[in-house]
Scaffold this motif. Sequence first.
Motif: not given
Length: 335
Positions: A17-24, A82-99
């Motif tokens: 599932t990792l590559e789909a997560a990275l693509r998103s 290094r960012g002022a904001l931390l976004s979480r993501m798991d390696a088996d999930d998918v983000c909307h392009p505008r998240r």
Amino acid sequence: MTCAVSVLLPVRDAATTLEAALRSLLRQTFSDFEIVAVDDHSQDGSLEILRRWAQREGRLRVLENPGRGLVAALEHARAAARGALLSRMDADDVCHPRRFELQVSHLLRHPELAGTGCRVRLFPRGRLRQGWIRYESWQNEIVSCDDVRRERFVESPLVHPSVTLRAAAVARAGGYREREWPEDYDLFLRLLEAGERLDKVPRCLFFWRHSARRASVQDRRYDLERHREMKLHFLLAGPLSRTAEAAIWGAGPNGRRWARLLRDAGRRVHFFIDIDPHKIGKCLDGTPVRSAAAAQDAALPFVLGAVGSPGARPLIRQALRAVGRVEERDFLFVQ
């Protein structure tokens, strides 16, 4: 080199599932971010996939977990971020392009927030039982800061891999902790009990994979009893720290379990409140059961609503508010 957002991406045996997560992530309309991926001793080639992608994507940084487990991986990623904001993501999930675009702009418009999540959609739909559908609906009804705070002892009011948090707020809370209960819910409760504000962008921006391999399904730290222990810990340190007495609305299995937990913690449970005529007037586990009319008693102690039936909480809330009871001060809901 700094960036606006650091994506914390722990990875363990996620090759399928990792590559789909990275693509998103790399298709985001907002581009000022880095991905801090921490491989947690994968045995299925996940580390090799990460390294291959990092060769062609400069925003992807690949680290190896110096410890073992999710909390160690998250803290390693947070330390390197290094960012002022931390976004979480798991390696088996998918983000909307505008998240990221929508979450970052929301936080810029609302500097009072410590973080924000979004609405989610579970997939694949064919594997979902009715309980998960109800859970998704409950999650997506929670949007405002007041919603998040009101529901915080029912279940985790945000889906962890859908959130973007201010790094400074997470640091103030002490980061992720290794406990005998869920690390994400623990962090959210510490943020909320410290007075931090969390909400959600009211759009579905995250696609959450339901799988038997998820930690929330496999790891005993995520089972119902561990959740209750954690909620009790924060209740005793927060809302129940001002009283040694309580009443439980709901004399079913959940309410009776909470009554036992409170008694074991040295709190007195005066009575249950219930609408079942077969229970009213009886004693359950040595505690009397009274009708909903008990809510009108001037001496009504702090009430924990422990009814899980769909639609019950709004009705109980309405009944308690009708007699002048104030949520948080006089009552809360638990599950």
